[in-house]
Design an enzyme around this catalytic site. Structure first.
Site, PDB file in Angstrom:
ATOM      1  N   ASN A  13       0.650  -1.494   0.250  1.00 34.20           N
ATOM      2  CA  ASN A  13       0.247   0.340  -0.154  1.00 34.20           C
ATOM      3  C   ASN A  13       0.935   1.559   0.026  1.00 34.20           C
ATOM      4  OD1 ASN A  13      -1.666   2.437   0.730  1.00 34.20           O
ATOM      5  ND2 ASN A  13      -2.498   1.631   2.653  1.00 34.20           N
ATOM      6  N   LYS A  15       0.052   3.968  -0.319  1.00 37.61           N
ATOM      7  CA  LYS A  15      -0.356   5.187   0.145  1.00 37.61           C
ATOM      8  C   LYS A  15      -0.680   6.907  -0.667  1.00 37.61           C
ATOM      9  CE  LYS A  15      -0.085   2.976   4.819  1.00 37.61           C
ATOM     10  NZ  LYS A  15      -0.431   3.245   6.155  1.00 37.61           N
ATOM     11  N   HIS A  99     -10.054   0.908   4.297  1.00 36.25           N
ATOM     12  CA  HIS A  99      -8.357   1.636   5.181  1.00 36.25           C
ATOM     13  C   HIS A  99      -8.332   2.839   6.074  1.00 36.25           C
ATOM     14  CE1 HIS A  99      -4.078   2.552   5.962  1.00 36.25           C
ATOM     15  NE2 HIS A  99      -4.055   0.943   5.622  1.00 36.25           N
ATOM     16  N   GLU A 101      -7.308   5.103   7.336  1.00 40.00           N
ATOM     17  CA  GLU A 101      -6.866   6.647   7.055  1.00 40.00           C
ATOM     18  C   GLU A 101      -7.953   7.036   5.795  1.00 40.00           C
ATOM     19  OE1 GLU A 101      -3.255   5.929   5.295  1.00 40.00           O
ATOM     20  OE2 GLU A 101      -2.419   5.406   7.211  1.00 40.00           O
ATOM     21  N   GLU A 173      -6.125  -4.625  10.721  1.00 37.16           N
ATOM     22  CA  GLU A 173      -5.106  -4.044  11.199  1.00 37.16           C
ATOM     23  C   GLU A 173      -4.459  -2.733  12.249  1.00 37.16           C
ATOM     24  OE1 GLU A 173      -2.627  -3.292   6.941  1.00 37.16           O
ATOM     25  OE2 GLU A 173      -4.484  -1.383   7.324  1.00 37.16           O
ATOM     26  N   GLY A 179       2.097   3.125  10.674  1.00 41.40           N
ATOM     27  CA  GLY A 179       2.700   3.895  10.562  1.00 41.40           C
ATOM     28  C   GLY A 179       3.166   4.189  11.861  1.00 41.40           C
ATOM     29  N   SER A 218       2.776  -1.057  10.642  1.00 44.88           N
ATOM     30  CA  SER A 218       4.397  -1.518  10.863  1.00 44.88           C
ATOM     31  C   SER A 218       4.986  -2.363  10.350  1.00 44.88           C
ATOM     32  CB  SER A 218       4.405  -1.418  12.559  1.00 44.88           C
ATOM     33  OG  SER A 218       4.691  -0.237  12.305  1.00 44.88           O
TER      34      SER A 218
END
Ligand code: PGA
Length: 267
Positions: A13, A15, A99, A101, A173, A179, A218
Site C-alpha cells: 500500500n 498510500k 482502510h 486512514e 490492521e 505507521g 508496521s
C-alpha cells in the site's frame, strides 16, 4: 488428494507516495527483487500512478497484480474528485476498501464500506477489506467487539457467496500499529484472524476457513516472520516498508518460505 489451501499474499500500500514519473520504475524494481514462487504480490499505488505501474509490470512482471487504494460506493455521479469501479477497469484488478486512514479522514462508515465492496465485486475487482481497533479499544479489552462490529457492518448486507467468489481478502490492521513502528504481537494478530473467520461463520459464510487474512501495521522485513509463523495469518498489507525494495525483498522472501511449507503440507 490436494486439499484447498489459502494463498500467501503480500500487498504493498503505497498510500500518498510516488508520482506517475517515478512509480513505474519503483514497481519494476520491487517486482524484480521479489520473484519468489508461491507468493501473490499486489502493488497498490495512488490512482494517478495506476497506469504507469500497470505498464511497467505488463512487460517486467505480469504476475504482479495492480490494486487501487479505494473505490467509490456509487458507479457514477456528482462526486467531485472520486473514482468509481468502472473507471478502474483495465487499470487495477484489486482494491483496498475501508482502510483506517479512509475511515478517519473521509468519515467512511461501515455501511458505506459495504457498498464499496459491492461496487468493487461488480466491477471485477478483488477486494482487500481492512478492519482494526484503536489503541483505546485494545486497552479497554474491546478489540474483538470493534472488529466484530466492523465485519458485520461491512459484510452483513452482502451475499457471502459473491464475496467469496470474488476472492475477498481481509486485512487485520490495528490502527495503533499503522505507521507507528509499534507492531502487534504475532499471537494477538493470529487470535484476531481466528476471530475474523469465526464472525464470518456467524454471518453466513460457509467456508470462512478459506478466506485469506493478512496482518497490517508496521510490517518490516525484520518482523514479518513473527506473523507468518502463525498458521492463521496469510500474509501482510505493507505500508511504509513497501516503498523500499530491500524491505520488500525480505518480506516476500520470508512469505515464500511459508508458501513452500504450505504446499509441502498438502502435497
Ligand atoms: P504501515 O501501513 O506498514 O506503514 O504501518 C500499513 C497500512 O496502513 O496498510
Amino acid at each position: 488428494m490436494i486439499r484447498a489451501m489459502r494463498p500467501v499474499v503480500i500487498a504493498a500500500n503505497w498510500k500518498m507516495h510516488t508520482t506517475p514519473a517515478d512509480a513505474g520504475e519503483l514497481a519494476r524494481t520491487i517486482a524484480s527483487r521479489t520473484r519468489v514462487p508461491g507468493v501473490t504480490r499486489v502493488i497498490c499505488p495512488p490512482f494517478v500512478c495506476l497506469a504507469a505501474v500497470r505498464d511497467a509490470l505488463a512487460e517486467a512482471a505480469p504476475d504482479v497484480a495492480v490494486g487501487a487504494q479505494d473505490v467509490h460506493h456509487e458507479l457514477a455521479g456528482a462526486y467531485t474528485g472520486d473514482i468509481s469501479a468502472p473507471m478502474l477497469a483495465g487499470l487495477a484488478s484489486w482494491v483496498i476498501v475501508g482502510h483506517s486512514e479512509r475511515r478517519r479522514d473521509h468519515a467512511e462508515t461501515d455501511e458505506r464500506i459495504g457498498k464499496k465492496l459491492a461496487r468493487a465485486v461488480e466491477g471485477g475487482l478483488r477486494p482487500i477489506l481492512c478492519v482494526g481497533e484503536q489503541l483505546a479499544d485494545r486497552e479497554a479489552g474491546r478489540a474483538v467487539e470493534v472488529v466484530d462490529t466492523q465485519l458485520r457492518g461491512d459484510l452483513g448486507a452482502h451475499d457471502p457467496e459473491l464475496l467469496a467468489e470474488a476472492g475477498l481478502v481481509i486485512a487485520y490492521e490495528p490502527v495503533w500499529a499503522i505507521g507507528t513502528g509499534r507492531n502487534a504481537l504475532g499471537s494477538d494478530a493470529a487470535a484476531m484472524a481466528e476471530t475474523i473467520r469465526a464472525v464470518l461463520g456467524m454471518i453466513g459464510w460457509t467456508e470462512p476457513g478459506l478466506v485469506p487474512v493478512l496482518y497490517g501495521g508496521s510490517v518490516t522485513a525484520a518482523n514479518i516472520g513473527e506473523f507468518l509463523a502463525e498458521p492463521a495469518i496469510d500474509g501482510a498489507l505493507v505500508g511504509g516498508a513497501s516503498l523500499k525494495p530491500d524491505e520488500m525483498a525480505g518480506i516476500v522472501g520470508r512469505a515464500g518460505v511459508t508458501a513452500a511449507a504450505r504446499l509441502a503440507a498438502i502435497a
